[in-house]
Write an enzyme that holds these catalytic residues in place. Structure first.
Site, PDB file in Angstrom:
ATOM      1  N   SER A 195      22.464  12.341 -76.145  1.00  0.00           N
ATOM      2  CA  SER A 195      22.597  11.357 -77.229  1.00  0.00           C
ATOM      3  C   SER A 195      22.875  12.104 -78.521  1.00  0.00           C
ATOM      4  O   SER A 195      21.971  12.380 -79.307  1.00  0.00           O
ATOM      5  CB  SER A 195      21.314  10.531 -77.366  1.00  0.00           C
ATOM      6  N   GLU A 502      15.250  27.247 -65.215  1.00  0.00           N
ATOM      7  CA  GLU A 502      15.719  26.415 -64.111  1.00  0.00           C
ATOM      8  C   GLU A 502      17.226  26.154 -64.151  1.00  0.00           C
ATOM      9  O   GLU A 502      17.858  26.005 -63.116  1.00  0.00           O
ATOM     10  CB  GLU A 502      14.960  25.084 -64.091  1.00  0.00           C
TER      11      GLU A 502
END
Lengths: 698, 698
Positions: A195, A502
């Site tokens: 966003s 990750e």
């Protein structure tokens, strides 16, 4: 706690419209003035050179006159403060909080609304906040915009993230200020929810380096009951303006007097090490509100987690992730990671190797349909999968003196999480889990809210406070980035809130420079659960077709345990990978997580960081040195060691031919005897690092 | 539970594009057709006369093709259903659920999305819903609009409320359909939060009377995981279109297949009594999901409540209501209602007069600053004021065999309430409160949500379900109006959700016709906690300067205990007012709240209602008759009484010169001996009523 406390109050009446205050060292000047129209401005000099030009201050209100002009100064007062305080856990046993303060009390000549602006000037930077005192003229109010500017002088080099209201998991862009442009960056970066409201919107902490070599950092501290501040860049004029994250209907913050904004901070130094070593953000937060903190302890942990990232097992029981409800009674796929048997294996490993805890993700029903669909009722945080026997496992862990670490993935459905929070914590207490890793992957529910809005800031802080009722420690992932709230609630032990390790498993990953920037940005607000320790670096190890890899050498993964300060540290790789490299693994077993002292020996954002830390209450030291994509050599004076003592230094370093891309695992381990007069040569491979443990020789 | 069950399935293949189904009686025809463009339509006839003209059906989706055209019929099937079921509490011991069903399975020829429309035709009306089966072509979807129309034939008389997304606490407007206009109604009506999105928006249940005398009612049933339906009126063409209440960002409903819409209902009869007696809305809801319902019991209660409405005492401790936080340590004003001493007085009164419970409002910290400012953290629902000793009082009540009724005012801050709900219920269990009155005064938080939106519907239902975990009964005020969910969760014992008696204390109040309309509207969806029983009717009794009053006679207040069905009934007035009129009060002491049978003897919306009810498991009957602003006489056959038995009828009626405005308290009580062959004359004053108890003579 010992206070070195001095407070001098100077009340100045009949003032002109300009005030100034200096840092204790005298290097930094903060100047305040009211313009002819009554608008407040500030500017900052460093060593008599302008660093922040005259920049507007003020707040715009919804349905009320703005607080950005028509002011007169009622009073102005300066004071000095010098205190030391002891964090429960930290990079140093004692933190000095030393600043000069200027409080300007303003009165709006039209509305009679009073607002104070409080400036604190530290040796490493300035901070200011808006203070809305209790008054008849202002009770409830809604902030529609914050006027605050940071007008810079030059086309600095900037380490910036796009100003995304929902994610801080981007790679850093390193460009000139004039080149900030969100439309030009790679958006195929593994981030699910984005966003970004504007081309020139960037996040804080915003690390910069001026052409002159001066280091600047714009951030905020004590974001409590207020949205996160992003910055809108005027790339032509080197100006930045505060942009508060809105709620679903466009409002920024709902406040009631008395209340304060977060601190807006500008750190300034010509030595980059002053920025990474600064405790200014923590100092600007309230002291601990917890009386008993005996239950807040560092934790080194392994967990059922990386095996899902590399595709060896799945979070979900059915292995389907096919957006069907568990009500459809899926069958076990055989690939589920969080089984009783597998968890026992991790508990055994933790017990054998002296780890404190075991994290298990995917233990609870809901993972078959958890992500990407703005689903509200996903997890209940209390129902284990049929193959995860929570009672058996907690008893087994207890017997082995290992703590279980809970996992609460909310999938962004915060309303659902809050409804279940007491029950979730009750379950944890029942089974003696001392800590929880929480996750906020996905679009937020209540729908229309952003991760960085006021209501989410309040949520993250609420969970920490509610957890304290249960003596539970929080490690939030995908939350808004911390701004020092861990000082106030020390059970907020760590957070991810930046691009973690990750991403290396399944996306373009994190470039080698990434971990050299984080200490200048994300880590200023609190410990990061970066999950280092990956030994099998290339994903082709698991699947020949995969090209992803961690952008690191093995030795750098060890160094991260020292450079990435956190009292919560995961050894993230698969257990079998550690068993293959027991000598390197020894460093992870040895390394500590709570410190008496930390010495930043070398630091340059985007290039390198070298830090040495003394174990809390012990004579051992640990050193971590990391570099970016470039090889690096340096010679370190270990004069931080206790004079006259001999130490055994075990040096874990890149092998001569190591290289993050082509030969990442190659490392060597050498041992030296050193004293405080010794020097140690560091040889870092491209994308490499060095980790050293110093043990006193008795 | 005894089921009279018959199910006939007729599978029809190779259909035309039109189907129809009739009510069991044959009086109502429901016709379905697909237009040439594949858009679905329905129409309804009553006794072969069009009542609902061809009206469009369909659903519009966000970011997906609409489900309102391009359909083909895959299959169509009809079936019949005839069952009786026993409500836990109710107007009758056994409810017949008898209907014919038509299910039309549609396939979108372009997208291959399947949608079913299910029609049920009862003797008193039709119902239909959209059914979204699980399918590869549709999993998650967002409803942006519902196409559903109700195209009427005539300029009916309409009893309408403005289609406010936040409040159903309006007076009814009684106008012709063509005169519906929200801009013309008095908005100085005591309602705090108003959100009326359009000039012609009206609420359901929408009661109408055609020029021909036919009664029509448009409503909905089983609103679960869906927003409330309002209706937008085309006043020129007598058309109504469904308008779903949006969320903060304008979306209407978030669904995942398999899922269903609520039932849209059109009740039709030429006898108004069929509407008020209908159990169609309940029948369209799912059977009880609670296995053990032994803890769900009727409650007659008094409480510390009306004394605040009349200004005798205050909810807040400090009596200030001045928007300051309790943290400021306010001093007791001496006017606080919820004191230990005052509560004991209510407990004593309840024990003495055979009441089940005592409600106490204003017992908990927060009332100094609770309303009107969109404040999020208002109450914690667990902290009593210092002058309310919850432990002492719960022990005292238990000793007197009286139950305490909890009060949870949320002030619309639902996120805050949900965060505290388990703790609030834990407190209730600790102190053995079996029921809670909840309140939703104020703008909703999460901000941007409306009282009638999907997330709030889910909240109200969630609270009921969560309460069931604790065996707690719910009585929600200022919630969205019930649509029969109390069948599914019988612990949803009552709700306000319409303009209650309280408005009479401090606003223009409720005109005398009000209570004659509610049984045709609000009460179709479930019991209303109207809080009748006001004996001191004029507020000038408390303060000479006040002109407000309840628009009633005293006798009518008694009759309301029978006409306003609820298993939860308050005797709302001050205790001392009951002590002044012990003979009239006797009816309130005697009246029951759970029934074997209910006989609506007379009913005309806006004019009058007369109903007789037989006590569950006993031979006693109670009758209530009320009128609007006009005096009314009628002669009632009491042939509902058991044949051959003699009854003592105690008739509580308006005195000859009674009048709601000028002489409201004047009543008389007379006693008759009656049998099933008797007739009883009713004489109702303007704004008056009659209440009768029938006791078998042994």
């Amino acid at each position: 706690m010992k206070y070195l406390f001095s407070l001098i109050l100077l009340f100045l009446f009949n003032l002109g419209n300009a005030q100034s205050v200096q840092s204790p060292s005298g290097k930094i000047d903060l100047n305040f003035k009211l313009a002819a129209n009554g608008q407040p401005f500030y500017s900052v000099n460093y060593k008599n050179k302008a660093v922040v030009l005259e920049s507007a201050l003020g707040i715009k209100l919804k349905d009320k006159p703005a607080l950005d002009a028509n002011f007169e100064i009622l009073t102005s007062k300066t004071s000095s403060f010098n205190e030391s305080w002891k964090p429960v856990l930290g990079e140093q046993a004692s933190i000095k909080n030393h600043y000069n303060e200027l409080t300007v009390s303003l009165n709006n000549k039209e509305t009679k609304v009073k607002m104070n602006i409080i400036f604190r000037v530290f040796d490493e930077g300035v901070a200011f906040r808006y203070d809305f005192p209790k008054q008849a003229e202002l009770n409830y109010f809604i902030i529609s915009d914050e006027v605050t500017q940071f007008n810079l002088t030059e086309n600095n080099k900037v380490f910036w993230l796009p100003g995304d209201f929902d994610s801080n998991e981007y790679e850093y862009n390193e460009t000139n200020f004039s080149e900030i442009d969100n439309t030009k960056i790679n958006m195929n970066n593994g981030i699910g929810v984005k966003s970004i409201p504007g081309k020139f919107m960037v996040q804080t902490p915003l690390m910069m380096k001026a052409p002159s070599g001066l280091y600047l950092n714009i951030f905020e501290a004590a974001v409590v009951n207020y949205p996160v501040m992003h910055l809108n860049a005027d790339v032509t004029n080197y100006k930045l303006k505060a942009e508060l994250v809105p709620n679903a209907i466009g409002d920024k913050a709902y406040l009631q007097t008395p209340s304060v904004s977060p601190w807006r901070t500008v750190m300034i130094s010509d030595d980059a090490r002053d920025i990474v070593a600064s405790k200014m953000i923590l100092n600007l937060n309230e002291p601990s509100k917890l009386e008993d903190t005996s239950w807040i302890k560092p934790m080194k942990y392994v967990g059922i987690w990386w095996e899902m990232h590399v595709g060896k097992s799945t979070w979900d029981y059915a292995g389907s992730q096919n957006a069907t409800n568990f009500a459809d009674a899926p069958k076990a796929s055989g690939k589920h990671g969080a089984t009783t048997e597998n968890t026992k294996r991790y508990i055994d490993f933790a017990a054998k190797n002296g780890f404190d805890g075991v994290l298990v993700e995917g233990w609870n029903v809901g993972w078959e349909d958890w992500n990407g669909n703005w689903k509200e009722e996903v997890f209940d945080f209390t129902t284990p999968y049929p193959d995860f026997d929570i009672a058996v496992l907690s008893a087994y862990a207890k017997e082995k003196n290992v703590k279980m670490i809970m996992h609460h993935e909310t999938s962004g459905s915060v309303s659902n999480y809050e409804r279940h929070l007491d029950r979730a914590f009750d379950l944890m207490k029942k089974y003696e889990y001392p800590a929880v890793k929480s996750g906020y992957v996905g679009k937020i529910i209540p729908r229309g809210e952003f991760h960085d809005g006021q209501s989410m800031v309040n949520h993250f802080n609420f969970v920490v406070k509610r957890a304290a009722d249960y003596k539970i420690m929080i490690n939030s992932h995908e939350s808004s980035r911390p701004t020092g709230f861990g000082r106030t609630y020390p059970n907020y032990i760590a957070a991810e809130a930046a691009r973690g390790n990750e991403f290396n498993a399944w996306s373009v990953g994190n470039p080698p420079a990434h971990e050299t920037i984080l200490p200048f940005t994300r880590q200023l607000g609190g410990p990061m659960d970066y999950t280092p320790g990956i030994f099998e670096i290339k994903m082709s190890y698991y699947d020949k077709n995969k090209t992803e890899q961690v952008h690191t050498t093995l030795a750098k993964q060890l160094a991260l345990y020292v450079t990435m300060y956190s009292p919560l540290q995961m050894a993230a790789d698969l257990l079998e990978n550690y068993e293959k490299y027991p000598d390197a693994f020894q460093f992870i077993k040895d390394v500590e997580m709570d410190w008496d002292e930390s010495k930043y020996l070398e630091a340059e954002p985007g290039d390198y960081v070298t830090v040495a830390r003394k174990t809390k209450g012990k004579e051992t030291w640990f050193l971590g040195a990391i570099t970016d994509e470039n090889a690096r050599t340096s010679e370190i004076k270990v004069d931080f060691l206790t004079k006259g003592k001999k130490y055994k230094a075990i040096i874990y370093e890149d092998a001569k031919d190591a290289d993050w891309k082509n030969n990442p695992i190659a490392y060597k381990i050498r041992t030296m005897t050193v004293t405080s007069k010794s020097k140690v040569k560091l040889n870092l491979a491209p994308g490499g690092g060095t980790a050293i443990s110093f043990e006193p020789i008795k």
